[in-house]
Structure formats: structure tokens, C-alpha cells
Design an enzyme around this catalytic site. Structure first.
Site, PDB file in Angstrom:
ATOM      1  N   ALA A 146      51.960  42.481  36.948  1.00 28.09           N
ATOM      2  CA  ALA A 146      52.019  43.631  37.881  1.00 28.09           C
ATOM      3  C   ALA A 146      51.669  43.064  39.236  1.00 28.09           C
ATOM      4  CB  ALA A 146      51.186  44.578  37.442  1.00 28.09           C
TER       5      ALA A 146
ATOM      6  N   GLY B  84      50.806  42.200  33.121  1.00 34.72           N
ATOM      7  CA  GLY B  84      52.017  43.479  32.588  1.00 34.72           C
ATOM      8  C   GLY B  84      53.179  42.664  32.272  1.00 34.72           C
TER       9      GLY B  84
ATOM     10  N   GLU C  58      52.831  42.105  28.550  1.00 36.67           N
ATOM     11  CA  GLU C  58      53.005  43.305  27.952  1.00 36.67           C
ATOM     12  C   GLU C  58      54.405  43.900  27.865  1.00 36.67           C
ATOM     13  OE1 GLU C  58      49.785  45.120  30.800  1.00 36.67           O
ATOM     14  OE2 GLU C  58      49.118  45.930  28.982  1.00 36.67           O
TER      15      GLU C  58
ATOM     16  N   GLU D 186      44.176  39.508  33.412  1.00 36.56           N
ATOM     17  CA  GLU D 186      43.539  40.552  34.272  1.00 36.56           C
ATOM     18  C   GLU D 186      42.174  40.403  34.242  1.00 36.56           C
ATOM     19  OE1 GLU D 186      45.889  40.836  31.709  1.00 36.56           O
ATOM     20  OE2 GLU D 186      47.472  42.231  32.190  1.00 36.56           O
TER      21      GLU D 186
HETATM   22  C1  HXC Z   1      51.773  39.736  43.521  1.00 40.94           C
HETATM   23  C2  HXC Z   1      52.226  37.564  43.142  1.00 40.94           C
HETATM   24  C3  HXC Z   1      51.655  37.925  41.837  1.00 40.94           C
HETATM   25  C4  HXC Z   1      51.539  39.107  41.309  1.00 40.94           C
HETATM   26  C5  HXC Z   1      52.196  35.608  42.296  1.00 40.94           C
HETATM   27  N1  HXC Z   1      52.599  36.345  43.539  1.00 40.94           N
HETATM   28  N2  HXC Z   1      51.826  36.463  41.364  1.00 40.94           N
HETATM   29  N3  HXC Z   1      52.270  38.613  44.008  1.00 40.94           N
HETATM   30  N4  HXC Z   1      51.525  40.090  42.253  1.00 40.94           N
HETATM   31  N5  HXC Z   1      51.027  39.342  40.200  1.00 40.94           N
HETATM   32  C6  HXC Z   1      52.928  35.571  44.651  1.00 40.94           C
HETATM   33  C7  HXC Z   1      51.926  34.785  45.446  1.00 40.94           C
HETATM   34  O1  HXC Z   1      51.193  35.557  46.086  1.00 40.94           O
HETATM   35  C8  HXC Z   1      52.908  33.962  46.299  1.00 40.94           C
HETATM   36  O2  HXC Z   1      53.153  34.793  47.050  1.00 40.94           O
HETATM   37  C9  HXC Z   1      54.073  33.827  45.364  1.00 40.94           C
HETATM   38  O3  HXC Z   1      54.102  34.916  44.423  1.00 40.94           O
HETATM   39  C10 HXC Z   1      53.985  32.348  44.644  1.00 40.94           C
HETATM   40  O4  HXC Z   1      52.749  32.368  43.970  1.00 40.94           O
HETATM   41  P1  HXC Z   1      51.943  31.114  43.975  1.00 40.94           P
HETATM   42  O5  HXC Z   1      50.335  31.656  43.631  1.00 40.94           O
HETATM   43  O6  HXC Z   1      51.954  30.450  45.206  1.00 40.94           O
HETATM   44  O7  HXC Z   1      52.330  30.274  43.052  1.00 40.94           O
HETATM   45  P2  HXC Z   1      51.572  29.120  41.956  1.00 40.94           P
HETATM   46  O8  HXC Z   1      50.284  28.389  42.778  1.00 40.94           O
HETATM   47  O9  HXC Z   1      52.543  28.322  41.472  1.00 40.94           O
HETATM   48  O10 HXC Z   1      50.783  30.224  40.969  1.00 40.94           O
HETATM   49  C11 HXC Z   1      51.253  30.728  40.162  1.00 40.94           C
HETATM   50  C12 HXC Z   1      50.339  31.773  39.265  1.00 40.94           C
HETATM   51  C13 HXC Z   1      49.644  32.677  40.432  1.00 40.94           C
HETATM   52  C14 HXC Z   1      49.335  30.908  38.579  1.00 40.94           C
HETATM   53  C15 HXC Z   1      51.008  32.733  38.294  1.00 40.94           C
HETATM   54  O11 HXC Z   1      50.531  33.206  41.572  1.00 40.94           O
HETATM   55  C16 HXC Z   1      48.958  33.979  39.886  1.00 40.94           C
HETATM   56  O12 HXC Z   1      47.822  33.737  39.319  1.00 40.94           O
HETATM   57  N6  HXC Z   1      49.449  34.972  40.030  1.00 40.94           N
HETATM   58  C17 HXC Z   1      48.766  36.242  39.495  1.00 40.94           C
HETATM   59  C18 HXC Z   1      48.695  36.403  38.128  1.00 40.94           C
HETATM   60  C19 HXC Z   1      47.970  37.690  37.331  1.00 40.94           C
HETATM   61  O13 HXC Z   1      46.885  37.873  37.477  1.00 40.94           O
HETATM   62  N7  HXC Z   1      48.872  38.402  36.822  1.00 40.94           N
HETATM   63  C20 HXC Z   1      48.347  39.699  36.208  1.00 40.94           C
HETATM   64  C21 HXC Z   1      48.441  40.920  37.122  1.00 40.94           C
HETATM   65  S1  HXC Z   1      47.470  42.424  36.710  1.00 40.94           S
HETATM   66  P3  HXC Z   1      53.176  34.289  48.809  1.00 40.94           P
HETATM   67  O14 HXC Z   1      53.689  35.356  49.720  1.00 40.94           O
HETATM   68  O15 HXC Z   1      51.850  33.569  49.057  1.00 40.94           O
HETATM   69  O16 HXC Z   1      54.312  33.176  48.854  1.00 40.94           O
HETATM   70  C22 HXC Z   1      48.684  43.084  35.711  1.00 40.94           C
HETATM   71  C23 HXC Z   1      47.981  44.315  35.113  1.00 40.94           C
HETATM   72  C24 HXC Z   1      49.238  45.104  34.195  1.00 40.94           C
HETATM   73  O17 HXC Z   1      49.550  42.463  35.403  1.00 40.94           O
HETATM   74  C25 HXC Z   1      48.972  46.538  34.123  1.00 40.94           C
HETATM   75  C26 HXC Z   1      49.842  47.378  35.043  1.00 40.94           C
HETATM   76  C27 HXC Z   1      49.965  48.836  34.695  1.00 40.94           C
END
Ligand code: HXC
Length: 254
Positions: free
Chosen positions: A64, A107, A110, A130
Site C-alpha cells: 500500500a 498489501g 495480500e 508492515e
Molecule cells: C509509497 C513507495 C512504496 C510504498 C516504494 N515506493 N514502495 N511509495 N508506498 N509502499 C517508492 C519509493 O518511495 C521510491 O520513490 C520508489 O518507489 C522506488 O523505491 P525505492 O525505495 O527507491 O526502491 P528500492 O531501493 O529498490 O527499494 C525497494 C523496496 C522499498 C525495498 C520495495 O521501496 C520499500 O521498502 N518499500 C516499502 C515496502 C513496504 O513497506 N510495503 C508495505 C506497505 S504497508 P521515490 O519518489 O523516492 O523515487 C501495506 C499495508 C497494507 O502494504 C494494508 C492496506 C490496507
């Protein structure tokens, strides 16, 4: 219909949905999830579509959109929840296959759990990070994951937030098939399913989904009723007659 955050196309009775926000690794925002809901409503109603693939180019999705969630209060977080749409996807009357390359996190994983079958690349990176954001999976993950892989394996993944790759995901039962090209493999499998008796497929999916919610005897009674209904379909007559006449069945989806 055209969308801003997903691309939907159909070929050979298979709908292929591409998650499409590449700048944020396809992070799922409310608009994308709403579009997924609309696309699945259309797919459910379209008799030409017999099976569905959900995929994303390079990455399935990185979860998400965190920028959309950071400042939410509890009421807003409740409203942000993806489950109403994800439940519709899980109950889509047609088989749905997730094709996973790159990241499938939070998400997004999921969403993949709402699909009937998951096909991943060996290098795909999957998990529920998360916990590292101070939350836990809130789009069905705490419910669907333990049902799929068992509670202690689910707890390990969710408590640690660890990311697993293809082989480990396969051995955990998190994914079903590893493929060099998951989208191609998923489209091939979806094409095969599109040629099956679609009412039988739909009711089989319903029975299997119901099995997660009810006790064994209730499930078996449910199955008996649904199974008997198939004997009112042209495809049941065709399938059995084709066997007896030693020819290939030609199903019409009725
Ligand atoms: C918003 C995101 C994102 C996310 C990546 N990006 N994941 N933006 N939400 N979930 C964006 C980064 O900010 C970045 O934008 C661009 O995508 C590229 O990502 P990088 O981090 O630069 O790439 P990398 O170094 O290769 O790392 C990849 C990654 C990392 C390991 C996947 O991006 C990461 O940890 N993302 C978050 C993963 C996460 O925690 N997901 C769970 C979310 S909570 P810019 O603008 O800087 O280029 C969830 C809850 C579900 O899912 C429930 C919902 C109801």
C-alpha cells in the site's frame, strides 16, 4: 473502460490486469484499488472473460502507498482499508491467477493471497514488512495467510517482516509455481482454465472458498447441493457424453 492506475486487456477469453504505477513500484493507492474493484465488476459480468491474471511489469507491487497512509487517523485508516475490494476479488466467479515478478510486499501480497493461484519468478521478493512501519497486514493478511500456510509460519513472516524469495516462498506454500516468465505462464494456465466447464469451475471455487469459513459437515452439505446443480448444465451433459463417445468435450459455459 480505461483506467489510470491499471491496464486491463483481454485475449483469448483471459483478462490480464497490469498494476501500473511504476514510479512508486506499483504501490497500491485508494484510486488503484477502486479501479481494481471496477475492473473485477466488469470481468464478473462479461461472459467473454473466463479467467483473470493480475500482474505488474518488473514488480507486482511494493504494498500500500505509505505516503497516503502516514497521517491517517484510526477512522481514516478504517476507510482506507482494501478489504471490501479484495474480498470481491477473492470471490470473483472466475479463476484469478497472480503472476509475481520483483516485489510483492504488504498489501500487494495480500492482493496475491486473494488470487486462486500464485505464480512467481525465482527472484521475486515477497513478504509482509508492515511490522517495520508500526502496523500489521490489514487487507486480509492476518486471516488469509494462516489459512494458506498455517498459523506459525504466518506469524513468523508477519512478526519478522522478513522477505522471502521464490524457492522459499514455494516451500512455505506462499506461492504455487515458480516460472521464468510468470506472466506468460499465468496467461497460459488461465487460457487452459478458460476452456474448462465454467459453471463447474465457478461452483468448485465457491465450495473451496466456503471450506475456510464453515465446519466440515456444513461444507460437505454445501458441496452436495452445488454439485447436484451441475446436472442441470449443458456442460455436464456434454462432458460426460463426450467421454462416452470418445471425443473431446466442447463446453459452452452453461
Ligand atoms: C509509497 C513507495 C512504496 C510504498 C516504494 N515506493 N514502495 N511509495 N508506498 N509502499 C517508492 C519509493 O518511495 C521510491 O520513490 C520508489 O518507489 C522506488 O523505491 P525505492 O525505495 O527507491 O526502491 P528500492 O531501493 O529498490 O527499494 C525497494 C523496496 C522499498 C525495498 C520495495 O521501496 C520499500 O521498502 N518499500 C516499502 C515496502 C513496504 O513497506 N510495503 C508495505 C506497505 S504497508 P521515490 O519518489 O523516492 O523515487 C501495506 C499495508 C497494507 O502494504 C494494508 C492496506 C490496507
Amino acid at each position: 473502460m480505461s483506467y489510470e492506475n491499471i491496464i486491463v486487456r483481454s485475449e483469448n477469453n483471459v483478462a490480464i490486469i497490469n498494476l501500473n504505477r511504476p514510479k512508486s513500484l506499483n504501490a497500491l493507492n485508494a484510486a488503484m484499488v477502486a479501479e481494481l474493484g471496477k475492473a473485477f465488476d466488469e470481468i464478473a459480468a462479461d461472459p467473454q472473460v473466463k479467467a483473470v491474471v493480475i500482474t505488474g511489469e518488473k514488480n507486482f507491487a511494493a504494498g500500500a502507498d505509505i505516503t497516503d497512509m502516514v497521517e491517517l487517523n484510526p477512522e481514516e485508516a478504517f476507510a482506507f482499508a482494501f478489504s471490501p475490494v479484495f474480498n470481491r476479488i477473492a470471490n470473483c466467479p472466475k479463476p484469478v491467477i497472480a503472476a509475481i515478478e520483483g516485489f510483492a510486499l504488504g498489501g500487494a501480497m495480500e492482493l496475491a493471497l486473494c488470487c486462486d493461484i500464485r505464480i512467481a519468478a525465482a527472484g521475486a521478493k515477497m513478504g509482509f514488512p508492515e511490522i517495520n512501519l508500526g502496523i500489521f497486514p490489514g487487507a486480509g493478511g492476518t486471516q488469509r495467510l494462516p489459512r494458506l500456510i498455517g498459523p506459525s509460519k504466518a506469524k513468523k513472516l508477519i512478526f519478522t517482516g522478513s522477505i522471502v524469495k521464490g524457492e522459499e516462498a514455494l516451500s512455505l506454500g506462499l506461492v504455487d509455481i515458480l516460472a521464468e516468465n510468470p506472466s506468460e505462464e499465468a496467461t497460459k494456465l488461465a487460457g487452459e482454465l478458460a476452456g474448462k466447464a465454467s459453471v463447474a469451475l465457478k461452483l468448485a471455487k465457491e465450495c473451496i472458498n466456503v471450506s475456510a469459513d464453515v465446519d466440515l459437515n456444513t461444507g460437505i452439505a454445501y458441496e452436495a447441493t452445488e454439485w447436484a446443480r451441475l446436472f442441470a448444465t449443458a456442460d455436464q451433459k456434454e462432458g460426460m457424453r463426450a467421454f462416452i463417445e470418445k471425443r473431446k468435450a466442447s463446453f459452452v459455459g452453461k
